[in-house]
Design an enzyme around this catalytic site. Structure first.
Site, PDB file in Angstrom:
ATOM      1  N   ARG A 130       0.832  -1.206   0.000  1.00  0.00           N
ATOM      2  CA  ARG A 130       0.000   0.000   0.000  1.00  0.00           C
ATOM      3  C   ARG A 130       0.867   1.256   0.000  1.00  0.00           C
ATOM      4  NH1 ARG A 130      -4.544   0.395   4.473  1.00  0.00           N
ATOM      5  NH2 ARG A 130      -2.747   0.844   5.791  1.00  0.00           N
ATOM      6  N   GLU A 174     -16.185   6.488   5.135  1.00  0.00           N
ATOM      7  CA  GLU A 174     -15.440   5.830   6.205  1.00  0.00           C
ATOM      8  C   GLU A 174     -15.383   6.784   7.381  1.00  0.00           C
ATOM      9  OE1 GLU A 174     -11.257   5.138   5.403  1.00  0.00           O
ATOM     10  OE2 GLU A 174     -11.197   6.795   3.995  1.00  0.00           O
ATOM     11  N   LYS A 181      -2.594   6.492   1.481  1.00  0.00           N
ATOM     12  CA  LYS A 181      -2.465   6.855   2.898  1.00  0.00           C
ATOM     13  C   LYS A 181      -1.473   8.001   2.974  1.00  0.00           C
ATOM     14  CE  LYS A 181      -2.272   4.621   7.429  1.00  0.00           C
ATOM     15  NZ  LYS A 181      -3.528   5.127   7.961  1.00  0.00           N
TER      16      LYS A 181
HETATM   17  N1  PLP Z   1      -9.388   4.468   7.011  1.00  0.00           N
HETATM   18  C1  PLP Z   1      -8.591   5.407   7.508  1.00  0.00           C
HETATM   19  C2  PLP Z   1      -8.896   6.819   7.201  1.00  0.00           C
HETATM   20  C3  PLP Z   1      -7.494   5.049   8.307  1.00  0.00           C
HETATM   21  O1  PLP Z   1      -6.694   5.999   8.803  1.00  0.00           O
HETATM   22  C4  PLP Z   1      -7.247   3.703   8.578  1.00  0.00           C
HETATM   23  C5  PLP Z   1      -6.090   3.311   9.370  1.00  0.00           C
HETATM   24  O2  PLP Z   1      -5.083   2.962   8.878  1.00  0.00           O
HETATM   25  C6  PLP Z   1      -8.107   2.747   8.043  1.00  0.00           C
HETATM   26  C7  PLP Z   1      -9.171   3.159   7.264  1.00  0.00           C
HETATM   27  C8  PLP Z   1      -7.882   1.298   8.291  1.00  0.00           C
HETATM   28  O3  PLP Z   1      -6.842   0.791   7.497  1.00  0.00           O
HETATM   29  P1  PLP Z   1      -5.982  -0.434   8.007  1.00  0.00           P
HETATM   30  O4  PLP Z   1      -6.934  -1.502   8.361  1.00  0.00           O
HETATM   31  O5  PLP Z   1      -5.144  -0.804   6.839  1.00  0.00           O
HETATM   32  O6  PLP Z   1      -5.206   0.041   9.175  1.00  0.00           O
HETATM   33  C1  COI Z   2      -3.987   3.319  11.657  1.00  0.00           C
HETATM   34  O1  COI Z   2      -4.982   2.733  12.068  1.00  0.00           O
HETATM   35  O2  COI Z   2      -2.911   2.722  11.521  1.00  0.00           O
HETATM   36  C2  COI Z   2      -4.012   4.720  11.271  1.00  0.00           C
HETATM   37  O3  COI Z   2      -3.137   5.144  10.576  1.00  0.00           O
HETATM   38  C3  COI Z   2      -5.060   5.626  11.781  1.00  0.00           C
HETATM   39  C4  COI Z   2      -4.419   6.827  12.413  1.00  0.00           C
HETATM   40  C5  COI Z   2      -5.316   7.992  12.373  1.00  0.00           C
HETATM   41  C6  COI Z   2      -3.971   6.522  13.807  1.00  0.00           C
END
Ligand code: PLP
Ligand code: COI
Length: 344
Positions: free
Chosen positions: A85, A223, A187
């Site tokens: 990612r 989200e 991200k």
């Molecule tokens: N959406 C947002 C805006 C986030 O910051 C996160 C955290 O990383 C997620 C979704 C969830 O992604 P992941 O499950 O890869 O941590």
């Molecule tokens: C995560 O869940 O890893 C994120 O990056 C979310 C963050 C706002 C703490």
């Protein structure tokens, strides 16, 4: 900032905060190639005042966790997915991707070097890793470039939302986080910068986080500020929003598989904010959030309560139990999900 000492930390009451740990991984890209990279004790970064990361936001990051197993070993959860990612985020911002295999090795090195800071099994905590890629090219024109820094630092964390597995309340916002065709799937810090003001307004009003709606109709759930959203319908189906402007959450893709295992017939689909009645349960899912029950969503002053504002709902609990059992190594998961960190 003073360096953290493991013996000074109370691992049972950790929130989500930065601690300056002894080691981080640091690599630089110059003259068309990534340097060898190394563990460093220096937590400050030095760069030109003209570094494009600082004024045009050319930066991307990741969030992942290392979990202490019952046998004392440590697991990373699906680190290859974070590495990939970050490469996609780098491509979106025209930055130099960091190689996937080196990313995973670097993550293991950081965990091993800071292993005393991985919270004990059953403390509920984990070591959060924050990989970061920034464009340090000195440039005043609107283009980036040829110099990059890649870092992975770590900090021990507990629950992200205040309640942990206790449901908390969420609120919609008139602000948008990311546009369709924008950078929502990457991200990158810019998305989070856009969410600071709505996030603060939500917190000040007593909510855990914002529920963003689609930027075109302001009707379909995108989200949350820090996690993806899911609902469990009254018929027992796991549903999560499908949108071109949300983060492809690794926890979401994992839960889609777990939900399939558990017979929840999961789908990614449009979820209207006017249709919350169809759900018996709702939750937030992400690395930091793990699974956090959504007790209620307030939209235009109307509060919709899901299962309960105080008790975690049964399907949510079952998903949480299976996900965390795989992460902490109590149960076997699909191949490649739990990755052992060699400690000697
Ligand atoms: N959406 C947002 C805006 C986030 O910051 C996160 C955290 O990383 C997620 C979704 C969830 O992604 P992941 O499950 O890869 O941590
Ligand atoms: C995560 O869940 O890893 C994120 O990056 C979310 C963050 C706002 C703490």
């Amino acid at each position: 900032m003073t360096k953290a000492k493991a013996e000074d930390l109370d691992f049972d009451t950790l929130g989500f905060a930065y601690h300056d740990l002894p080691y981080r991984y640091h690599a630089e890209y110059h003259n068309g190639q990534w340097g060898p990279g190394e563990l460093s004790t220096e937590s400050n970064l030095s760069m030109s005042e003209a570094a494009v990361a600082l004024h045009y936001g050319l930066q991307a990051f990741e969030g992942m966790k290392a979990y202490r197993r019952q046998d004392g070993g440590i697991n990373l959860f699906r680190p290859i997915e974070n590495a990939k990612r970050l490469q996609r985020s780098a491509d979106r911002l025209l930055m130099e991707p960091f190689p996937v295999d080196r990313f995973v090795e670097a993550a293991k090195e950081v965990v091993k070097a800071n292993q005393d800071f991985v919270p004990p099994y059953e403390s509920g905590g984990a070591l959060y890793l924050r990989p970061l890629l920034i464009d340090t090219t000195p440039n005043i024109g609107l283009h980036g470039g040829q110099d990059f820094t890649f870092v992975i630092f770590a900090t021990p964390v507990g629950a992200y939302y205040p309640g942990g597995l206790t449901p908390t309340s969420f609120v919609t916002s008139d602000f948008d986080r990311a546009a369709h065709g924008g950078t929502g799937q990457a991200k990158v810090g810019g998305n989070y910068a856009a969410s600071m003001l709505p996030g603060k307004k939500a917190h000040d009003a007593g909510y855990s986080d914002v529920v963003y709606l689609d930027p075109i109709h302001h009707e379909y759930i995108e989200e949350l500020g820090s996690a993806n959203f899911f609902g469990i319908t009254k018929e027992g189906q796991f549903q999560t929003p499908k949108s071109p402007s949300i983060l492809p959450s690794i926890t979401k893709f994992s839960l889609l598989e777990i939900a399939r295992e558990q017979g929840l017939n999961p789908i990614e689909t449009s979820i209207s904010i006017n249709d919350l009645d169809q759900f018996a349960e709702a939750g937030a899912m992400g690395t930091a959030a793990v699974i956090s029950p959504v007790g209620s969503i307030t939209h235009h002053g109307q509060k919709h309560v899901f299962y309960s504002e105080t008790e975690v709902a049964p399907v949510t609990q079952k998903l949480y139990d299976r996900l965390t059992a795989i992460q902490y190594g109590d149960e076997e998961g699909p191949a490649g999900w739990a990755v052992d960190v060699p400690l000697d």
